[in-house]
Structure formats: structure tokens, C-alpha cells
Enzyme design. Structure first.
Site, PDB file in Angstrom:
ATOM      1  N   GLU A  16       0.847  -1.416   0.242  1.00 19.79           N
ATOM      2  CA  GLU A  16      -0.008  -0.142  -0.032  1.00 19.79           C
ATOM      3  C   GLU A  16       0.863   1.406   0.075  1.00 19.79           C
ATOM      4  O   GLU A  16       0.347   2.410   0.307  1.00 19.79           O
ATOM      5  CB  GLU A  16      -1.066  -0.076   1.395  1.00 19.79           C
ATOM      6  CG  GLU A  16      -2.137  -1.150   1.157  1.00 19.79           C
ATOM      7  CD  GLU A  16      -2.653  -1.346   2.374  1.00 19.79           C
ATOM      8  OE1 GLU A  16      -3.503  -0.427   2.695  1.00 19.79           O
ATOM      9  OE2 GLU A  16      -2.506  -2.272   3.311  1.00 19.79           O
ATOM     10  N   SER A 191      -6.966  -2.489   2.247  1.00 21.66           N
ATOM     11  CA  SER A 191      -6.948  -2.192   0.894  1.00 21.66           C
ATOM     12  C   SER A 191      -7.252  -3.113  -0.004  1.00 21.66           C
ATOM     13  O   SER A 191      -6.826  -2.958  -1.287  1.00 21.66           O
ATOM     14  CB  SER A 191      -5.776  -1.233   0.425  1.00 21.66           C
ATOM     15  OG  SER A 191      -5.643  -0.064   1.484  1.00 21.66           O
ATOM     16  N   SER A 326     -10.915   8.898  -0.150  1.00 20.16           N
ATOM     17  CA  SER A 326     -10.973   8.220   0.994  1.00 20.16           C
ATOM     18  C   SER A 326     -12.400   8.551   1.702  1.00 20.16           C
ATOM     19  O   SER A 326     -12.679   9.533   1.899  1.00 20.16           O
ATOM     20  CB  SER A 326     -10.012   8.286   1.674  1.00 20.16           C
ATOM     21  OG  SER A 326      -8.687   7.769   1.117  1.00 20.16           O
TER      22      SER A 326
END
EC number: 6.3.2.4
Length: 366
Positions: A16, A191, A326
Site C-alpha cells: 500500500e 485495502s 477516501s
């Protein structure tokens, strides 16, 4: 007014890495420059720490697929056990200017799994987000589910497989217990990295192989058919929950690309279309889960809400993304806390916890 000196640590060795760069950019852009002096420390994919300049710390910063850390020639290291001068320049061991607090926005392994948090604790540096226990527990989907089950909070039924036993797991046995489709996930990734939705035997073994590339432990879960509801939590001893939002994926499931790269990969409905009773249920359960898993500072709690009104926790993310698409900062913005104020509150919570920790005795004899 004296400014608080904030170190933002970002990047890291995990899958990530690029998401972390995006998150750091958004935090740097939004942080209140009247209150805070910012020091940027980028960790490259080999694990080296770079002291970066705000004008040039990223390459291709506007392209999520090509974004990269602009490595500096000034490497830094952390010094455990010191009350001051915790960070030094590697070349000459000269101390950096003393930092008051760290905002570690390193997603994934070695960033939100308790590793970085433990190092910062040993260096006596206050930091944003949960401490070692909450971070490590939430990162491990297997352990988190066990604790949530013990707290009476519903989670998907699943099987945990460790690497030495990976050849013993059987598709037919998993199908009998969990049905199809099912999800296969690395236990310690976030994620949606390494996550596969599988419907048949061929996909099952391919997904197991893919997941074991990211972790030594893999979770196989039943498919919960329901709406994807997310709720943000903020606080230490008395946490509060945001208005819930809903993920409306335009792909088969909410993948890594949908979350961070493709702005059209999913729609975010904030607030989610829920009854008042459902909103209360989501918020109450989010706070209960936050406390059950020993979280502090912040977390995003992800749910499935089924047609018959049952609420299942999918996962709890202790350092959620702060990219421009986000959910965590968006949920708080709609709940009445703008991005800049949210960052300030998180910093205040980090300093509050550090002050409370400093009051604890560290010796038996007076």
C-alpha cells in the site's frame, strides 16, 4: 503562538506504499499551517527513511498510478530511549529539530500493524492512531474476528489457514462450510490487497496462491450479501462515531483500484440511506468494536447490512486512507468536522494519550 512540530511519516515497504503517498499529500495540503510546522519523512520500498522537502517530496503527485516517493540524499534514523533528539541524520548523527508528535500515515504491514507504533513508543514520540495492541489486533483479520465474536459482535463465518497447512485445505470442505462465492484474503493486508472472490475450484486454489504471496496466514470467508456501510470513529476514552456512509461499487467488489485509483470505481453515498434506528445501530456497534479491539485516536469500521437488518463487521482499519476519494475524512466532513480540523483533533488526541502515558509509574521503588 508557538507552532506544534508535526512529523508526517509516509510510504513504507508494504503493497500500500502508493496509497500512503496519496494520503500524505492530502494531509500536507490540509493541515493548518498556522498551528503546525511540518517535517516530512518518506520511507522508500527498501525501508530507508528520507527527510523530504515539501516542495519536491513526490513524483507524479497527481497520477495515482505513477505517484512515487522522490528519494532525498538526507537519510534519517530513529533513536530509541531518548527523551529528546529522537531522530538523527544518518550521515553525521546530527539531531533533527525536536518533533512534538508524529502522524504515521504508513498503510499496511510495518505501518499499521503495530511495528511502527512500537518503534515510536520506544523513542518517546507521541503519535496519531492506535498504539501497538490495537494496531496489531485490527491488522490481523483472524485475531480481530475472534475478539469481535467474544464481544458478541457479528462477523462473517470463516476458516483460517497458515502456510504450513496450505496444501491441506480443500475446496469441497470450504464450500460445504461457507458456500460459494467465498472470499480469500491475506490475514494481514489492507485495502483489498491480495483479496479474491471465488466461485469454483480452479479460482479457489489460484486465490489461495495469490493470498499467500502477501502473508503467511490466509482467511477464507463466506460471502455476506448486503450493503457496504462504513462508519468513522474518533476519540480515545470516549470515542464518537460519524454519520454512516455507503459504498456503491461499480465493480464486482470494492477492490484496491476502486478505493484509490479509479474515481469511477465506486460511488460514496454520504449519508447512507438508513433509518434512524439503523444509524444508531451502526454507530453504537462501531464504537463497541473500536473499544473491544483496544483502538485509540481513529478507525474506520466497515460493515455489511443484510436485507433482514443484520449487521456484520467486515474489518476495522486503524490508519484508513486519507486520499481525495477516501471515506474516513469524507464521513467526518459531512458529520461537521472539516478535513483541517479533523487533522488537528487527531493530533490533540495523540498528545492527550502521550500525556496520560507519562503519568504512569515505571518503577516499583520510590
Amino acid at each position: 503562538m508557538k507552532k506544534t512540530k508535526v512529523g508526517i511519516i509516509f510510504g513504507g515497504k508494504s503493497a500500500e506504499h502508493e496509497v500512503s503517498l496519496q494520503s500524505a499529500k492530502n494531509i500536507v495540503d490540509a493541515i493548518d499551517k498556522e498551528k503546525y510546522d511540518v517535517t516530512l519523512i518518506g520511507i522508500d520500498k527498501e525501508g530507508k527513511w528520507h527527510l523530504n522537502d515539501q516542495s519536491s517530496y513526490l513524483l507524479n503527485s497527481e497520477n495515482p498510478k505513477l505517484i512515487a516517493l522522490n528519494k532525498s540524499d538526507d537519510n534519517v534514523a530513529i533513536v530509541p530511549g531518548s527523551a529528546t533528539n529522537q531522530l538523527i541524520h544518518v550521515e553525521n548523527a546530527v539531531s533533527l529539530e525536536q518533533l512534538d508528535v508524529i502522524f504515521p500515515i504508513v498503510h499496511g504491514t510495518l505501518g499499521e500493524d503495530g511495528s511502527l507504533q512500537g518503534m515510536l513508543r520506544m523513542a518517546n514520540l507521541p503519535f496519531v492512531g492506535p498504539s501497538v495492541l490495537g494496531s496489531s489486533v485490527c491488522m490481523d483479520k483472524d485475531i480481530a474476528k475472534r475478539l469481535l465474536n467474544a464481544a458478541g459482535i457479528k462477523v462473517a463465518k470463516g476458516i483460517t489457514v497458515k502456510r504450513p497447512n496450505k496444501d491441506k485445505v480443500n475446496f469441497e470442505d470450504a464450500k460445504e462450510l461457507l458456500g460459494t462465492p467465498m472470499f480469500i484474503k491475506p490475514a494481514n493486508q489492507g485495502s483489498s490487497v491480495g483479496v479474491s472472490k471465488v466461485k469454483n475450484e480452479e479460482e479457489f486454489y489460484a486465490a489461495l496462491h495469490a493470498a499467500f504471496q502477501y502473508d503467511h496466514k490466509v482467511v477464507i470467508e463466506e460471502n455476506i450479501v448486503g450493503r457496504e456501510i462504513e462508519c468513522a470513529v474518533l476519540g480515545n476514552d470516549d470515542p464518537i462515531a460519524s454519520i454512516p456512509g455507503e459504498i456503491l461499487p461499480n465493480t464486482e467488489f470494492y477492490s484496491y483500484e476502486s478505493k484509490y485509483i479509479d474515481e469511477k470505481g465506486a460511488e460514496l453515498a454520504i449519508p447512507a440511506e438508513l433509518t434512524e434506528e439503523q444509524v444508531r445501530m451502526v454507530q453504537t456497534t462501531a464504537v463497541e468494536a473500536f473499544k473491544a479491539l483496544e483502538c485509540e485516536g481513529l478507525a474506520r469500521v466497515d460493515f455489511f447490512l443484510t436485507e433482514n437488518g443484520e449487521l456484520y463487521i467486515n474489518e476495522i482499519n486503524t490508519l484508513p486512507g486519507f486520499t481525495k476519494i477516501s471515506m474516513y475524512p469524507k464521513l467526518w466532513e459531512i458529520s461537521g468536522i472539516p478535513y483541517s480540523e479533523l487533522i488537528s483533533r487527531l493530533i490533540d488526541l495523540a498528545l492527550e494519550r502521550s500525556e496520560n502515558d507519562a503519568k504512569l509509574k515505571n518503577t516499583v521503588w520510590e
